[in-house]
Structures are given as C-alpha cells and as structure tokens.
Enzyme design. Structure first.
Site, PDB file in Angstrom:
ATOM      1  CB  VAL A 159       8.853  77.626  -8.431  1.00  0.00           C
ATOM      2  CG1 VAL A 159       9.776  76.674  -7.698  1.00  0.00           C
ATOM      3  CG2 VAL A 159       7.683  76.892  -9.065  1.00  0.00           C
ATOM      4  CE1 TYR A 160       3.475  77.744 -10.611  1.00  0.00           C
ATOM      5  CE2 TYR A 160       1.467  78.429  -9.508  1.00  0.00           C
ATOM      6  CZ  TYR A 160       2.153  77.532 -10.318  1.00  0.00           C
ATOM      7  OH  TYR A 160       1.499  76.428 -10.822  1.00  0.00           O
ATOM      8  CB  SER A 161       6.303  85.468  -9.250  1.00  0.00           C
ATOM      9  OG  SER A 161       5.683  85.588 -10.511  1.00  0.00           O
TER      10      SER A 161
END
Length: 349
Positions: free
Chosen positions: A61-63
């Site tokens: 989910v990071y960026s």
C-alpha cells in the site's frame, strides 16, 4: 554495522534497517512521508548498502505499490545480498475481496508484490494488520503453503495484539505450519506500550522485533520542543490524524532529557532516540526512513556510539508510563527485575 538474528529464523539482519515508505510520494499520507524519486531512492539505498544495511522493508500500500517498484529497481543487482520484507493485507483498491487474508486474496497479493519487486521470492512476508474475518487456521495454512512454494521464505505479523499473535503461533505449532519469525511494531521513547505484553511474548516465542516509527511519528526529530513550536513545513501537520496520540507535557519532558544528553554527547536527538532502541531486548532491527540522503546519513550514525548506564536510566525514567491491569503486577514485581536485567545485558531474542 551489528547484525542480530531475526527471531528463530536463522536470518541475521542489520540492527538498522531501511523503511521504504518515503519512496514514491503518492497519496495524501505517503506523499507527506516523502517524495523520493527513483534517482534519490537509488542513492539512499546505496548509502544503506555501503553502511552494511541488509534489511529493506516496504508494503504493497505504500504509494499505491510505487515503493515496492522503486525498491525492486534499486536492489536489482543486489538481490542475493539483501533481505526484502513487504507487507500485505490493507485495502488498496475498491474491489470487495482485495483486503485481509482470504486464501484467494493472500496469494493474489503476494503475486502482485513479487511482480512489483521484480523478484521471484519475498524474504519476509508480513501481515500488515489483523484480519478478524479469516479463520487463523486457514491463514496459517495459506502462509505455510506460500513458504513451501518458495515464493516466501519467512513470515511475520505487524501491529497484532498479543492474543492474536499467540493464537496464530499456537495453531501453527499444532498443525506443523510455519511460525512467525518477526513482528513489526510501533516502539519509541514516547511509545513504550509494546513492553507490556508483546515484549515478553516475543521473548518467549523467539520472535524478532522490527521497529517502525522509532522517532515517534516525527516527534523526536529535535525540530521542536516546549519553547519552539512545530515548524510550518513539518509532516505532522498532515499526518497527525494517523499518529499514535502522545500527551504534550509527557513529550516535552522526554525531549528535555534528550536535549540534555544531546548537549553532553554531541549527538542529535534523533540519533540518541534510535540508539536507545538498539539496546532494547527482543529488538532485531530498527527501521530508519529518510526523505533525502542528508537525513539518512544522520540516522545511519545512530549506531556509532553507546549510551552509558546513567543516560539510559534517565531516558528509561522520564519515558516510563504506568501500565494498566493486568500488566502492572508484573511490571513492579519479578518481571520488572528480569526485564531490566535483560536490558542491562543487551539481550536479543
């Protein structure tokens, strides 16, 4: 660089790890964390490699997956020399089943992470949060299958409560499934709740602790204190709603002691805060993030010294918080003595 075992996995990980949440800069939360492009990412990751860091952590989910893509590109020529950890389980799109740990989605999420990371295996796969809808028997069976398939080497959890983590370990033990080797948790001088239940659990189960947000969500950067307000450009203005709450006076009391130690030693408040964590029991690696190479260089110096007993005692005392029932009898009794003995001996599970 010092290396610690990641729980009972047999893996040796650098005591400082790189948190890749600052790569990519997409979305309201992660863009506030950092906006490093690929060239900056390559530079920072090379700095880490030069310093001896071998543990790199990211999440799907990071960026919107950009962090995984950038990390994979930066490490493409170092794949066999590093340990890549990623996390899955938090909703990343509107598809109804793209969340949690159903066997269908877990396998799909791993396949997508493998593509973004441009690798055929994940060293440490961590569950980003607890899923109360998928039976743990199914989850641990699915994780075991992923390990047996070779797509995942070791498994871990993140942000689990004690009973959730222990129940999962017990199920794995009962059926002979792969057990968790790592637990990624929030831990800092202004966030010591980890010590009440999860620390003794990780010690007992030989689970290695991976620390996220070691600077208390940016509150221990030294950029503000009781006499200087939060700078206008601070990311806390944008991310405070997601940050663990901290009593203001408690924070300032901790910062006061950190400032005194900083003046006496010449090391910065962030470096002292990180160094304190490196000496805590069960901690395998402390993740450092950075928005640029200058911040990273400063953080990489956090293991170049060792706080003395008096400095550690001052930090322990000012940051101590009284735990709720049922933890406080152990905190003030035999466990307290054993715990402080472990800290003094720098025991690592």
């Amino acid at each position: 660089m010092k290396y610690n075992f990641l729980g009972s996995s047999g893996l040796q990980v650098s005591e400082l790890g790189f948190g890749a949440g600052t790569l990519g800069g997409k979305g309201p939360l992660f863009s506030a964390w950092g906006q490093a492009d690929q060239a900056e990412a390559n530079q920072m990751i090379q700095q880490c490699l030069d310093a001896g860091i071998n543990y790199f952590d990211t999440a799907d989910v990071y960026s919107d997956g950009e962090s995984e893509r950038m990390l994979g590109k930066a490490l493409i020529n170092q794949r066999q020399q590093v340990i890549i950890s990623t996390k899955v389980g938090i909703r990343s799109n509107e598809q109804i089943n793209h969340v949690g740990y159903s066997r269908d989605y877990l396998i799909h999420a791993v396949e997508q992470s493998l593509k973004r990371l441009n690798t055929d295996y994940i060293d440490v796969l961590q569950l980003h949060q607890f899923d109360s809808f998928t039976p743990l028997e199914q989850l641990m069976s699915s994780l075991d299958q992923l390990v047996k398939s070779g797509k995942v080497r070791y498994i871990g959890a993140s942000n689990f409560a004690g009973w959730q983590l222990m129940k999962a370990q017990a199920i794995a033990d009962r059926y002979g499934y792969e057990k968790f080797s790592a637990h990624q948790i929030y831990y800092s001088l202004i966030g010591r709740d980890y010590e009440w239940e999860l620390l003794p659990l990780n010690h007992d189960q030989k689970i290695g602790t991976v620390v996220w947000s070691p600077l208390g969500w940016g509150r221990l950067t030294g950029k503000f204190d009781r006499n200087h307000p939060l700078p206008e450009h601070s990311r806390l203005h944008e991310t405070a709603q997601f940050a663990p709450p901290v009593n203001e006076e408690y924070l300032y009391q901790v910062l006061d002691v950190l400032q005194d130690i900083s003046l006496a030693t010449g090391y910065s408040i962030p470096q002292i805060s990180l160094n304190w964590l490196l000496q805590r029991p069960t901690v395998s690696t402390v993740l450092i993030g950075a928005r640029n190479s200058q911040q990273l260089s400063a953080n990489l110096e956090a293991n170049q010294f060792k706080l003395n007993e008096d400095q550690i005692q001052r930090l322990d005392t000012v940051s101590a918080i009284y735990p709720p029932y049922p933890y406080y009898p152990y905190w003030n009794g035999q466990f307290s003595e054993r715990y402080h003995a472990l800290v003094k001996s720098n025991f690592l599970a």
